[in-house]
Design an enzyme around this catalytic site. Structure first.
Site, mmCIF file in Angstrom:
data_model
loop_
_atom_site.group_PDB
_atom_site.id
_atom_site.type_symbol
_atom_site.label_atom_id
_atom_site.label_comp_id
_atom_site.label_asym_id
_atom_site.label_seq_id
_atom_site.Cartn_x
_atom_site.Cartn_y
_atom_site.Cartn_z
ATOM 1 N N PRO A 2 -5.039 -6.968 1.992
ATOM 2 C CA PRO A 2 -5.558 -8.084 1.289
ATOM 3 C C PRO A 2 -5.670 -9.079 2.909
ATOM 4 O O PRO A 2 -4.730 -9.117 3.510
ATOM 5 C CB PRO A 2 -4.089 -8.236 0.945
ATOM 6 C CG PRO A 2 -2.992 -7.003 1.560
ATOM 7 C CD PRO A 2 -4.097 -6.167 1.770
ATOM 8 N N GLU A 3 -7.104 -10.000 1.799
ATOM 9 C CA GLU A 3 -6.666 -11.078 2.560
ATOM 10 C C GLU A 3 -5.900 -12.371 1.767
ATOM 11 O O GLU A 3 -5.615 -12.264 0.923
ATOM 12 C CB GLU A 3 -8.319 -10.924 3.219
ATOM 13 C CG GLU A 3 -8.883 -9.910 3.664
ATOM 14 C CD GLU A 3 -10.301 -9.793 4.653
ATOM 15 O OE1 GLU A 3 -10.498 -11.112 4.887
ATOM 16 O OE2 GLU A 3 -10.518 -9.079 4.928
#
Ligand SMILES: [Zn+2]
Length: 283
Positions: A2-3
């Site tokens: 996840p960013e």
């Protein structure tokens, strides 16, 4: 992994579900994810605390707590690492196999699950102190961005992953932003022209804002396909590929470029995959 957009979407979904809840029980299954906070300090701080807010900085979640017997607010830092998930489950459900921390919130349980334990749920905030500006905030300016790029010989793609330059951009959105700005991922950071820096600055903001918009409209209560109203994050079997669908180059090696129809290429930079179009991203 996840960013920024995925963490932002998670924060927006999770916030109304946990705000105002009191932590009535703390169960630590994997002490490693608390480090350097000890399980004893963790339990003592969290037990009886009220969750007053949830925000995001870079790829980190910041849970705001008000604890009995302490004047100021306490912040709990969460990071999903590679495989982490934060979600709520019914109180009587069994702990999932890779549960690292479980907080009893009364009616529901807040679960931090992580198969590889690279994530964090800790009272130590050192990691956020070193972060660069928020890319969607007013501190991220083309002029200062240009200044910090000028000092680096690194390829621009590798440079963008440095969280002290700009917070929250990872492997996926670095590739996507460079494609959008039509800049070669191999170009040394200091060789970007002024117009290229401005294009890249705009592209970073655009790809992140679009991803947040897309993520905010998708149903996150996958729950293994059961629409049970509980919150889950991360891909589960049977979950639709909403995210992958809208990426233009990332993980699309060999497929046609949406601009020119040429073939998307995958290269390795600093041990990580970069996806780009050699026709559209020449300079
Ligand atoms: Zn192309």
């Amino acid at each position: 992994m996840p960013e920024l957009p995925e963490v932002e979407v998670l924060a927006r979904h999770l916030r109304p579900l946990i705000r105002g809840k009191t932590i009535r029980g703390v169960s630590v299954q994997r002490a490693k994810v608390l480090a350097p906070t000890s399980p004893r300090i963790f339990r003592r701080t969290l037990l009886g605390a009220k969750i007053t807010g949830l925000s995001r900085r870079g790829k980190y979640l910041l849970f705001q707590l008000r604890t009995p017997g302490r004047k100021g607010p306490v912040t709990l830092l969460g990071h999903l690492g590679m495989t982490g998930r934060f979600f709520l489950a019914r109180k009587k459900e069994r702990f999932p196999k890779h549960a690292a921390v479980v907080l009893d919130l009364g009616g529901k349980k807040f679960i931090y699950e992580d198969a590889r334990y690279f994530g964090r749920l800790t009272l130590n905030l050192a990691a956020v102190g070193k972060l660069g500006p928020e890319p969607l905030g007013s501190d991220f300016r083309p002029a200062s961005f240009a200044e910090s790029l000028k000092r680096s010989r690194q390829a621009i793609k590798i440079r963008l992953l440095d969280q002290t330059l700009v917070a929250g951009v990872g492997n996926i959105y670095a590739s996507e932003a460079l494609f959008r700005a039509r800049i070669s991922p191999r170009l040394p950071a200091r060789r970007l022209s002024r117009p290229q820096v401005a294009q890249l600055w705009r592209a970073i903001r655009a790809v992140l804002a679009e991803a947040i918009k897309c993520g905010s409209t998708m149903p996150l209560n996958f729950g293994g396909g059961r629409p049970d109203g509980l919150f889950y994050f991360g891909r589960v079997p049977g979950a639709p590929d909403y995210y992958e669908e809208r990426l233009r180059v990332y993980d699309r090696a060999g497929r046609p470029c949406p601009n020119c129809g040429g073939s998307i290429k995958r290269i390795k930079q600093a041990g990580r995959s970069t996806f780009y179009c050699p026709q559209c991203q020449r300079a």
